[in-house]
Design a protein around this motif. Structure first.
Motif, mmCIF file in Angstrom:
data_model
loop_
_atom_site.group_PDB
_atom_site.id
_atom_site.type_symbol
_atom_site.label_atom_id
_atom_site.label_comp_id
_atom_site.label_asym_id
_atom_site.label_seq_id
_atom_site.Cartn_x
_atom_site.Cartn_y
_atom_site.Cartn_z
ATOM 1 N N GLY A 343 70.459 27.453 45.529
ATOM 2 C CA GLY A 343 70.315 26.545 44.411
ATOM 3 C C GLY A 343 69.767 27.275 43.203
ATOM 4 N N PRO A 344 69.660 26.617 42.056
ATOM 5 C CA PRO A 344 69.147 27.265 40.852
ATOM 6 C C PRO A 344 67.682 27.668 41.006
ATOM 7 C CG PRO A 344 69.378 24.904 40.515
ATOM 8 C CD PRO A 344 70.031 25.203 41.824
ATOM 9 N N GLU A 345 67.311 28.731 40.297
ATOM 10 C CA GLU A 345 65.929 29.208 40.334
ATOM 11 C C GLU A 345 65.045 28.326 39.456
ATOM 12 O OE1 GLU A 345 64.457 33.616 39.969
ATOM 13 O OE2 GLU A 345 64.369 32.724 37.970
ATOM 14 N N HIS A 346 63.850 28.018 39.946
ATOM 15 C CA HIS A 346 62.872 27.311 39.116
ATOM 16 C C HIS A 346 61.468 27.705 39.559
ATOM 17 C CE1 HIS A 346 61.929 24.400 42.370
ATOM 18 N NE2 HIS A 346 63.216 24.473 42.644
ATOM 19 N N ARG A 347 60.510 27.453 38.704
ATOM 20 C CA ARG A 347 59.132 27.825 39.012
ATOM 21 C C ARG A 347 58.566 26.938 40.109
ATOM 22 N NH1 ARG A 347 56.636 31.316 35.571
ATOM 23 N NH2 ARG A 347 57.775 31.856 33.659
ATOM 24 N N ASN A 348 57.820 27.555 40.990
ATOM 25 C CA ASN A 348 57.144 26.835 42.059
ATOM 26 C C ASN A 348 55.964 26.077 41.475
ATOM 27 O OD1 ASN A 348 55.902 25.967 44.393
ATOM 28 N ND2 ASN A 348 55.189 27.999 45.005
ATOM 29 N N GLU A 349 56.011 24.748 41.537
ATOM 30 C CA GLU A 349 54.956 23.927 40.950
ATOM 31 C C GLU A 349 53.606 24.166 41.612
ATOM 32 O OE1 GLU A 349 56.163 19.898 41.093
ATOM 33 O OE2 GLU A 349 57.807 20.122 39.633
ATOM 34 N N ALA A 350 53.617 24.647 42.859
ATOM 35 C CA ALA A 350 52.354 24.881 43.566
ATOM 36 C C ALA A 350 51.774 26.264 43.287
ATOM 37 C CB ALA A 350 52.564 24.713 45.074
ATOM 38 N N PHE A 351 52.462 27.062 42.477
ATOM 39 C CA PHE A 351 52.014 28.442 42.247
ATOM 40 C C PHE A 351 50.658 28.481 41.565
ATOM 41 C CE2 PHE A 351 51.826 32.093 39.265
ATOM 42 C CZ PHE A 351 51.728 33.105 40.208
ATOM 43 N N GLU A 352 49.783 29.345 42.079
ATOM 44 C CA GLU A 352 48.465 29.565 41.492
ATOM 45 C C GLU A 352 48.309 31.056 41.232
ATOM 46 O OE1 GLU A 352 45.497 28.049 44.069
ATOM 47 O OE2 GLU A 352 46.177 25.961 43.945
ATOM 48 N N PRO A 353 48.190 31.462 39.952
ATOM 49 C CA PRO A 353 48.037 32.892 39.661
ATOM 50 C C PRO A 353 46.821 33.459 40.366
ATOM 51 C CG PRO A 353 48.444 31.623 37.654
ATOM 52 C CD PRO A 353 48.180 30.633 38.742
ATOM 53 N N PRO A 354 46.906 34.690 40.870
ATOM 54 C CA PRO A 354 45.742 35.295 41.542
ATOM 55 C C PRO A 354 44.601 35.499 40.570
ATOM 56 C CG PRO A 354 47.475 36.926 41.184
ATOM 57 C CD PRO A 354 48.067 35.594 40.838
ATOM 58 N N ALA A 355 43.391 35.475 41.095
ATOM 59 C CA ALA A 355 42.206 35.665 40.264
ATOM 60 C C ALA A 355 42.222 37.049 39.634
ATOM 61 C CB ALA A 355 40.946 35.481 41.103
ATOM 62 N N ASP A 356 41.775 37.129 38.398
ATOM 63 C CA ASP A 356 41.719 38.406 37.680
ATOM 64 C C ASP A 356 40.469 39.153 38.121
ATOM 65 O OD1 ASP A 356 41.831 40.512 35.953
ATOM 66 O OD2 ASP A 356 42.239 39.310 34.165
ATOM 67 N N THR A 357 40.640 40.227 38.876
ATOM 68 C CA THR A 357 39.514 40.998 39.418
ATOM 69 C C THR A 357 39.160 42.212 38.558
ATOM 70 O OG1 THR A 357 41.041 42.263 40.825
ATOM 71 C CG2 THR A 357 40.052 40.270 41.769
ATOM 72 N N ARG A 358 39.804 42.333 37.395
ATOM 73 C CA ARG A 358 39.499 43.463 36.532
ATOM 74 C C ARG A 358 38.113 43.317 35.902
ATOM 75 N NH1 ARG A 358 44.131 43.371 32.260
ATOM 76 N NH2 ARG A 358 43.514 41.167 32.351
ATOM 77 N N GLY A 359 37.511 44.449 35.538
ATOM 78 C CA GLY A 359 36.223 44.432 34.882
ATOM 79 C C GLY A 359 36.339 43.937 33.448
ATOM 80 N N PHE A 360 35.168 43.721 32.817
ATOM 81 C CA PHE A 360 35.157 43.189 31.455
ATOM 82 C C PHE A 360 35.900 44.114 30.504
ATOM 83 C CE2 PHE A 360 33.340 42.787 27.209
ATOM 84 C CZ PHE A 360 33.405 41.421 27.003
ATOM 85 N N ALA A 361 35.685 45.428 30.634
ATOM 86 C CA ALA A 361 36.325 46.385 29.726
ATOM 87 C C ALA A 361 37.839 46.361 29.865
ATOM 88 C CB ALA A 361 35.793 47.788 30.001
ATOM 89 N N GLU A 362 38.341 46.196 31.114
ATOM 90 C CA GLU A 362 39.791 46.157 31.319
ATOM 91 C C GLU A 362 40.397 44.874 30.767
ATOM 92 O OE1 GLU A 362 40.837 48.534 35.322
ATOM 93 O OE2 GLU A 362 39.508 46.822 35.625
ATOM 94 N N ARG A 363 39.645 43.768 30.883
ATOM 95 C CA ARG A 363 40.166 42.486 30.412
ATOM 96 C C ARG A 363 40.073 42.332 28.898
ATOM 97 N NH1 ARG A 363 36.939 38.671 32.042
ATOM 98 N NH2 ARG A 363 35.470 39.878 33.288
ATOM 99 N N HIS A 364 39.144 43.053 28.244
ATOM 100 C CA HIS A 364 38.938 42.906 26.795
ATOM 101 C C HIS A 364 38.895 44.283 26.138
ATOM 102 C CE1 HIS A 364 37.995 38.670 27.541
ATOM 103 N NE2 HIS A 364 37.172 39.075 28.506
ATOM 104 N N PRO A 365 39.974 45.050 26.207
ATOM 105 C CA PRO A 365 39.951 46.397 25.607
ATOM 106 C C PRO A 365 39.753 46.343 24.100
ATOM 107 C CG PRO A 365 42.192 45.757 26.211
ATOM 108 C CD PRO A 365 41.275 44.734 26.803
#
Length: 393
Positions: A343-365
Protein backbone atom coordinates in the motif's frame (compact mmCIF):
# COMPACT_ATOMS: atom_id res chain seq x y z
CA UNK A 1 -0.86 -36.48 31.10
CA UNK A 2 2.37 -34.60 31.94
CA UNK A 3 3.66 -35.46 28.43
CA UNK A 4 0.55 -33.93 26.81
CA UNK A 5 0.92 -30.78 28.94
CA UNK A 6 4.57 -30.42 27.93
CA UNK A 7 3.69 -30.82 24.24
CA UNK A 8 0.95 -28.19 24.56
CA UNK A 9 3.36 -25.80 26.28
CA UNK A 10 5.96 -26.21 23.53
CA UNK A 11 3.32 -25.62 20.84
CA UNK A 12 2.07 -22.49 22.60
CA UNK A 13 5.60 -21.14 22.92
CA UNK A 14 6.35 -21.79 19.24
CA UNK A 15 3.20 -20.00 18.11
CA UNK A 16 3.90 -16.83 20.11
CA UNK A 17 6.29 -14.08 19.05
CA UNK A 18 9.79 -14.30 20.52
CA UNK A 19 9.61 -10.68 21.67
CA UNK A 20 7.13 -7.85 21.47
CA UNK A 21 7.87 -5.24 18.84
CA UNK A 22 7.68 -1.56 19.80
CA UNK A 23 6.01 -0.08 16.71
CA UNK A 24 6.57 3.46 18.00
CA UNK A 25 10.24 3.17 17.01
CA UNK A 26 9.44 3.17 13.28
CA UNK A 27 8.76 6.34 11.33
CA UNK A 28 7.10 4.79 8.24
CA UNK A 29 4.46 2.13 7.67
CA UNK A 30 2.61 0.44 4.80
CA UNK A 31 -0.16 -2.06 4.39
CA UNK A 32 0.64 -5.27 2.57
CA UNK A 33 -2.10 -7.25 0.84
CA UNK A 34 -0.76 -10.81 0.76
CA UNK A 35 -2.24 -14.32 0.43
CA UNK A 36 -1.92 -16.76 3.30
CA UNK A 37 0.61 -18.97 1.46
CA UNK A 38 4.14 -18.28 0.29
CA UNK A 39 4.38 -14.68 -0.93
CA UNK A 40 6.82 -11.90 -1.68
CA UNK A 41 6.81 -8.19 -2.45
CA UNK A 42 9.12 -5.89 -4.38
CA UNK A 43 10.45 -2.88 -2.43
CA UNK A 44 9.73 0.42 -4.19
CA UNK A 45 11.51 3.75 -4.35
CA UNK A 46 10.13 5.26 -1.11
CA UNK A 47 11.11 2.12 0.82
CA UNK A 48 14.67 2.21 -0.55
CA UNK A 49 14.82 5.93 0.27
CA UNK A 50 13.61 5.72 3.87
CA UNK A 51 14.72 2.27 5.07
CA UNK A 52 18.17 1.44 6.39
CA UNK A 53 20.84 -0.03 4.12
CA UNK A 54 20.00 -3.67 3.44
CA UNK A 55 16.56 -3.17 5.07
CA UNK A 56 18.11 -3.76 8.49
CA UNK A 57 15.18 -1.88 10.07
CA UNK A 58 12.41 -3.66 8.13
CA UNK A 59 9.75 -5.45 10.19
CA UNK A 60 6.55 -7.12 9.01
CA UNK A 61 3.65 -7.79 11.40
CA UNK A 62 0.67 -10.01 10.70
CA UNK A 63 -2.96 -9.38 11.69
CA UNK A 64 -2.27 -10.79 15.19
CA UNK A 65 0.76 -8.57 15.77
CA UNK A 66 3.32 -11.34 15.26
CA UNK A 67 6.57 -10.67 13.43
CA UNK A 68 6.57 -12.31 10.00
CA UNK A 69 10.06 -13.65 9.21
CA UNK A 70 11.46 -12.49 5.88
CA UNK A 71 14.56 -12.70 3.78
CA UNK A 72 15.75 -11.07 0.54
CA UNK A 73 15.30 -12.98 -2.72
CA UNK A 74 16.89 -12.09 -6.03
CA UNK A 75 15.41 -13.29 -9.31
CA UNK A 76 18.99 -14.00 -10.32
CA UNK A 77 18.78 -17.21 -8.31
CA UNK A 78 20.65 -17.31 -5.03
CA UNK A 79 20.57 -21.13 -5.19
CA UNK A 80 23.45 -20.95 -7.70
CA UNK A 81 25.61 -18.74 -5.51
CA UNK A 82 29.11 -20.20 -5.46
CA UNK A 83 32.20 -19.33 -3.45
CA UNK A 84 35.50 -19.33 -5.29
CA UNK A 85 38.61 -21.13 -4.13
CA UNK A 86 41.29 -18.50 -3.58
CA UNK A 87 44.42 -20.00 -5.16
CA UNK A 88 46.57 -17.08 -4.10
CA UNK A 89 46.09 -13.65 -2.59
CA UNK A 90 48.55 -10.88 -1.88
CA UNK A 91 49.78 -7.51 -3.07
CA UNK A 92 51.63 -6.18 -6.09
CA UNK A 93 52.83 -2.67 -5.41
CA UNK A 94 49.81 -0.66 -4.28
CA UNK A 95 47.29 -3.23 -5.56
CA UNK A 96 45.67 -6.21 -3.84
CA UNK A 97 45.63 -9.24 -6.16
CA UNK A 98 43.96 -12.64 -6.07
CA UNK A 99 43.54 -15.64 -8.36
CA UNK A 100 40.09 -17.26 -8.09
CA UNK A 101 39.02 -20.76 -9.17
CA UNK A 102 35.27 -21.34 -9.62
CA UNK A 103 35.66 -25.01 -10.58
CA UNK A 104 35.35 -27.01 -13.81
CA UNK A 105 31.58 -26.62 -14.32
CA UNK A 106 30.89 -24.18 -17.17
CA UNK A 107 28.64 -21.48 -15.73
CA UNK A 108 28.03 -18.04 -17.17
CA UNK A 109 28.77 -15.21 -14.73
CA UNK A 110 28.68 -11.43 -14.96
CA UNK A 111 29.65 -10.23 -11.48
CA UNK A 112 31.93 -11.32 -8.66
CA UNK A 113 31.30 -10.11 -5.11
CA UNK A 114 34.64 -9.46 -3.40
CA UNK A 115 35.26 -10.08 0.29
CA UNK A 116 37.49 -7.19 1.35
CA UNK A 117 38.02 -5.39 4.68
CA UNK A 118 35.16 -2.92 5.07
CA UNK A 119 36.63 0.47 5.87
CA UNK A 120 36.27 3.81 4.11
CA UNK A 121 37.89 3.63 0.66
CA UNK A 122 37.40 4.46 -3.00
CA UNK A 123 39.18 2.22 -5.49
CA UNK A 124 38.99 0.27 -8.69
CA UNK A 125 39.09 -3.46 -9.48
CA UNK A 126 40.18 -5.02 -12.77
CA UNK A 127 39.06 -8.53 -13.68
CA UNK A 128 40.69 -10.96 -16.11
CA UNK A 129 39.41 -14.41 -17.18
CA UNK A 130 41.20 -17.61 -18.21
CA UNK A 131 40.62 -21.32 -18.71
CA UNK A 132 44.26 -22.45 -18.48
CA UNK A 133 45.84 -19.93 -16.01
CA UNK A 134 48.39 -19.04 -18.70
CA UNK A 135 46.51 -16.64 -20.99
CA UNK A 136 44.15 -14.12 -19.39
CA UNK A 137 41.57 -11.90 -21.13
CA UNK A 138 40.86 -8.48 -19.67
CA UNK A 139 37.11 -8.23 -19.02
CA UNK A 140 36.42 -4.96 -17.24
CA UNK A 141 37.41 -2.33 -14.70
CA UNK A 142 34.87 -1.50 -11.97
CA UNK A 143 34.84 1.13 -9.23
CA UNK A 144 34.57 -0.27 -5.71
CA UNK A 145 34.00 1.85 -2.64
CA UNK A 146 32.87 2.20 0.96
CA UNK A 147 31.85 5.84 1.31
CA UNK A 148 30.55 6.97 4.68
CA UNK A 149 28.84 10.15 5.74
CA UNK A 150 25.21 11.11 6.23
CA UNK A 151 24.43 8.10 4.04
CA UNK A 152 26.69 5.06 3.63
CA UNK A 153 27.24 3.60 0.16
CA UNK A 154 29.12 0.32 -0.28
CA UNK A 155 29.91 -1.60 -3.44
CA UNK A 156 32.50 -4.37 -3.62
CA UNK A 157 31.12 -6.16 -6.70
CA UNK A 158 33.16 -6.46 -9.88
CA UNK A 159 30.92 -6.51 -12.97
CA UNK A 160 31.92 -7.63 -16.47
CA UNK A 161 30.45 -8.95 -19.74
CA UNK A 162 28.93 -12.42 -19.43
CA UNK A 163 31.72 -15.02 -19.37
CA UNK A 164 32.15 -18.70 -18.51
CA UNK A 165 35.84 -18.76 -17.58
CA UNK A 166 36.98 -21.06 -14.79
CA UNK A 167 39.70 -18.76 -13.43
CA UNK A 168 39.45 -15.05 -12.67
CA UNK A 169 42.31 -12.78 -11.71
CA UNK A 170 41.44 -9.67 -9.71
CA UNK A 171 43.63 -6.60 -9.26
CA UNK A 172 42.17 -4.01 -6.88
CA UNK A 173 43.42 -0.54 -5.94
CA UNK A 174 42.19 1.03 -2.70
CA UNK A 175 41.82 -2.11 -0.55
CA UNK A 176 44.38 -3.89 1.62
CA UNK A 177 43.57 -7.46 0.57
CA UNK A 178 41.09 -9.76 -1.16
CA UNK A 179 39.99 -12.45 1.29
CA UNK A 180 37.49 -14.30 -0.90
CA UNK A 181 34.80 -13.97 -3.54
CA UNK A 182 31.39 -15.32 -4.55
CA UNK A 183 29.47 -15.29 -7.82
CA UNK A 184 26.12 -16.51 -9.08
CA UNK A 185 25.21 -18.15 -12.35
CA UNK A 186 23.52 -16.00 -14.96
CA UNK A 187 21.71 -19.08 -16.27
CA UNK A 188 19.33 -18.83 -13.31
CA UNK A 189 18.80 -15.11 -13.73
CA UNK A 190 15.82 -13.22 -14.90
CA UNK A 191 16.39 -10.49 -17.46
CA UNK A 192 17.03 -7.01 -16.06
CA UNK A 193 14.11 -4.60 -16.39
CA UNK A 194 14.11 -0.95 -17.40
CA UNK A 195 14.70 1.43 -14.49
CA UNK A 196 12.72 4.63 -15.20
CA UNK A 197 14.85 7.77 -14.97
CA UNK A 198 14.95 11.41 -15.99
CA UNK A 199 17.80 11.73 -18.50
CA UNK A 200 19.45 14.83 -19.97
CA UNK A 201 22.48 15.20 -22.26
CA UNK A 202 24.91 18.01 -23.04
CA UNK A 203 28.32 18.58 -24.64
CA UNK A 204 31.27 19.77 -22.56
CA UNK A 205 34.30 20.30 -24.75
CA UNK A 206 35.20 16.92 -26.23
CA UNK A 207 32.91 15.01 -23.86
CA UNK A 208 29.27 14.00 -23.98
CA UNK A 209 27.83 14.30 -20.47
CA UNK A 210 24.65 12.42 -19.54
CA UNK A 211 22.81 13.00 -16.24
CA UNK A 212 20.29 10.44 -15.01
CA UNK A 213 18.01 10.70 -11.95
CA UNK A 214 16.25 7.50 -10.85
CA UNK A 215 14.14 9.43 -8.33
CA UNK A 216 15.16 7.73 -5.07
CA UNK A 217 18.32 6.86 -3.17
CA UNK A 218 19.09 3.17 -2.82
CA UNK A 219 17.51 1.97 -6.08
CA UNK A 220 19.81 -0.43 -7.91
CA UNK A 221 21.10 0.13 -11.42
CA UNK A 222 22.99 -2.83 -12.90
CA UNK A 223 23.36 -1.92 -16.56
CA UNK A 224 23.76 1.16 -18.73
CA UNK A 225 22.68 0.37 -22.30
CA UNK A 226 23.67 2.78 -25.06
CA UNK A 227 22.31 2.93 -28.60
CA UNK A 228 23.53 5.18 -31.43
CA UNK A 229 23.24 5.46 -35.19
CA UNK A 230 27.01 5.98 -35.49
CA UNK A 231 28.12 2.80 -37.32
CA UNK A 232 31.51 2.24 -35.65
CA UNK A 233 33.10 3.67 -32.50
CA UNK A 234 35.31 2.82 -29.52
CA UNK A 235 35.27 5.39 -26.73
CA UNK A 236 36.02 5.39 -23.00
CA UNK A 237 33.20 6.14 -20.59
CA UNK A 238 33.32 7.11 -16.91
CA UNK A 239 30.41 6.80 -14.48
CA UNK A 240 30.06 8.65 -11.19
CA UNK A 241 27.21 8.66 -8.69
CA UNK A 242 25.71 10.95 -6.09
CA UNK A 243 23.02 10.80 -3.43
CA UNK A 244 22.37 14.55 -3.37
CA UNK A 245 23.26 15.65 -6.91
CA UNK A 246 26.21 17.69 -5.60
CA UNK A 247 29.03 15.40 -4.44
CA UNK A 248 29.82 12.69 -7.01
CA UNK A 249 31.89 9.54 -6.46
CA UNK A 250 33.31 6.94 -8.87
CA UNK A 251 30.67 4.34 -9.78
CA UNK A 252 32.04 2.47 -12.79
CA UNK A 253 33.34 2.80 -16.29
CA UNK A 254 34.50 0.97 -19.38
CA UNK A 255 34.34 1.44 -23.13
CA UNK A 256 31.53 1.96 -25.60
CA UNK A 257 32.26 0.18 -28.84
CA UNK A 258 30.70 -1.04 -32.05
CA UNK A 259 32.38 -2.30 -35.20
CA UNK A 260 29.88 -2.41 -38.03
CA UNK A 261 27.16 -4.18 -36.05
CA UNK A 262 23.82 -2.69 -35.09
CA UNK A 263 22.47 -2.94 -31.56
CA UNK A 264 23.16 -1.74 -28.05
CA UNK A 265 26.43 -1.64 -26.16
CA UNK A 266 26.27 -2.31 -22.42
CA UNK A 267 28.35 -1.00 -19.53
CA UNK A 268 27.74 -3.02 -16.34
CA UNK A 269 27.58 -1.08 -13.07
CA UNK A 270 26.54 -1.79 -9.51
CA UNK A 271 24.98 1.45 -8.31
CA UNK A 272 22.56 2.46 -5.57
CA UNK A 273 23.03 6.17 -6.18
CA UNK A 274 20.06 8.36 -7.01
CA UNK A 275 22.02 10.46 -9.53
CA UNK A 276 24.36 9.07 -12.18
CA UNK A 277 26.66 11.15 -14.35
CA UNK A 278 28.12 9.50 -17.46
CA UNK A 279 31.01 11.08 -19.36
CA UNK A 280 31.82 9.77 -22.86
CA UNK A 281 35.18 10.92 -24.24
CA UNK A 282 34.79 11.67 -27.95
CA UNK A 283 38.40 12.56 -28.69
CA UNK A 284 38.65 14.26 -32.09
CA UNK A 285 35.48 12.55 -33.39
CA UNK A 286 32.05 14.08 -33.44
CA UNK A 287 29.64 13.09 -30.65
CA UNK A 288 27.76 9.82 -31.12
CA UNK A 289 24.69 10.41 -33.27
CA UNK A 290 21.16 9.77 -31.97
CA UNK A 291 22.59 8.65 -28.64
CA UNK A 292 20.09 6.98 -26.31
CA UNK A 293 20.61 5.63 -22.81
CA UNK A 294 18.52 3.05 -20.96
CA UNK A 295 19.08 2.09 -17.32
CA UNK A 296 18.33 -1.50 -16.31
CA UNK A 297 18.23 -3.36 -13.02
CA UNK A 298 17.57 -6.85 -11.71
CA UNK A 299 14.47 -7.20 -9.60
CA UNK A 300 14.87 -7.97 -5.91
CA UNK A 301 12.10 -9.15 -3.60
CA UNK A 302 11.37 -9.67 0.09
CA UNK A 303 10.22 -13.27 0.62
CA UNK A 304 7.82 -13.86 3.54
CA UNK A 305 7.50 -16.98 5.65
CA UNK A 306 4.25 -18.97 5.60
CA UNK A 307 1.93 -19.66 8.52
CA UNK A 308 0.94 -16.07 9.36
CA UNK A 309 -2.36 -14.22 9.15
CA UNK A 310 -2.67 -11.45 6.54
CA UNK A 311 -3.19 -8.57 6.02
CA UNK A 312 0.29 -7.51 7.01
CA UNK A 313 1.72 -4.26 8.36
CA UNK A 314 5.16 -3.17 7.12
CA UNK A 315 7.32 -0.94 9.34
CA UNK A 316 10.68 0.72 8.63
CA UNK A 317 12.61 3.90 9.34
CA UNK A 318 13.58 2.76 12.83
CA UNK A 319 16.66 1.35 14.59
CA UNK A 320 18.99 -0.27 12.05
CA UNK A 321 19.24 -3.58 13.93
CA UNK A 322 19.00 -6.48 11.51
CA UNK A 323 16.48 -9.15 12.62
CA UNK A 324 17.60 -12.75 13.05
CA UNK A 325 15.11 -15.32 11.77
CA UNK A 326 15.54 -19.07 11.31
CA UNK A 327 13.73 -18.54 8.01
CA UNK A 328 16.78 -16.70 6.65
CA UNK A 329 18.95 -19.79 7.14
CA UNK A 330 16.64 -22.32 5.49
CA UNK A 331 17.42 -23.78 2.04
CA UNK A 332 16.22 -21.92 -1.04
CA UNK A 333 12.44 -22.06 -1.35
CA UNK A 334 11.15 -23.93 -4.42
CA UNK A 335 8.15 -22.82 -6.40
CA UNK A 336 6.89 -19.41 -7.42
CA UNK A 337 5.71 -17.21 -4.54
CA UNK A 338 2.54 -15.16 -4.96
CA UNK A 339 3.00 -11.41 -5.35
CA UNK A 340 1.95 -9.30 -2.37
CA UNK A 341 0.87 -5.70 -2.99
CA UNK A 342 2.33 -2.80 -1.01
CA UNK A 343 0.00 0.00 0.00
CA UNK A 344 1.05 3.67 -0.11
CA UNK A 345 3.69 4.89 2.32
CA UNK A 346 2.57 7.08 5.22
CA UNK A 347 3.93 8.19 8.56
CA UNK A 348 3.36 5.92 11.52
CA UNK A 349 1.06 7.85 13.85
CA UNK A 350 2.52 6.00 16.84
CA UNK A 351 6.10 7.04 16.01
CA UNK A 352 8.02 8.66 18.86
CA UNK A 353 11.40 10.24 18.01
CA UNK A 354 14.22 8.87 20.19
CA UNK A 355 15.42 11.05 23.03
CA UNK A 356 18.26 13.42 22.14
CA UNK A 357 21.25 12.15 24.16
CA UNK A 358 23.71 14.69 22.80
CA UNK A 359 25.45 17.10 25.16
CA UNK A 360 24.56 20.79 25.41
CA UNK A 361 27.44 21.83 23.13
CA UNK A 362 26.39 19.35 20.42
CA UNK A 363 22.75 20.44 20.59
CA UNK A 364 23.52 24.20 20.58
CA UNK A 365 26.71 24.75 18.54
CA UNK A 366 25.58 28.27 17.62
CA UNK A 367 25.34 29.36 21.28
CA UNK A 368 28.81 27.99 21.99
CA UNK A 369 30.22 29.96 19.06
CA UNK A 370 28.55 33.17 20.29
CA UNK A 371 29.79 32.57 23.83
CA UNK A 372 33.36 32.08 22.61
CA UNK A 373 33.13 35.26 20.53
CA UNK A 374 31.85 37.24 23.54
CA UNK A 375 34.60 35.83 25.73
CA UNK A 376 37.24 36.73 23.15
CA UNK A 377 35.85 40.28 22.88
CA UNK A 378 35.85 40.62 26.67
CA UNK A 379 39.50 39.51 26.87
CA UNK A 380 40.45 41.93 24.13
CA UNK A 381 38.66 44.79 25.91
CA UNK A 382 40.31 43.90 29.24
CA UNK A 383 43.72 43.87 27.59
CA UNK A 384 43.08 47.23 25.93
CA UNK A 385 42.02 48.83 29.25
CA UNK A 386 45.04 47.41 31.04
CA UNK A 387 47.31 48.83 28.35
CA UNK A 388 45.70 52.28 28.70
CA UNK A 389 46.24 52.25 32.49
CA UNK A 390 49.92 51.47 32.06
CA UNK A 391 50.27 54.17 29.44
CA UNK A 392 48.54 56.68 31.72
CA UNK A 393 50.85 55.81 34.64
Amino acid sequence: MRRLAAVALVALTASSPASALDASSFRWERTLDAPSGLSEFEPDGPMYEHAAVGFADLRVLDARGRQVPWRPRSVRGDERLQAAQVLNSGTQGAAAVALLDFGPERLVRERIQLDVPLEPFVGRAEVYGSDDRRTFTRLSSTSIYDVRGATRAVSTAVVFPQSDFRYYRIRAIGVKMIRGATAEAVSAAGAPVVRPAEISMRQEGRQTVIDADVGYRGLTVNELRFASSTPAFDRPVEVSGSMDGKAFFPAGGGRLYRFGEAGETTVPVNSRYRYLRIRISNGDDEPLRDLRLTLRAYRDYILLATGYAPPYRVLYGGPAVRPEYDFAQQPAVRGQPAVAVLGPEHRNEAFEPPADTRGFAERHPGLITVALAVAAAALAAAGFLALRRRTAE
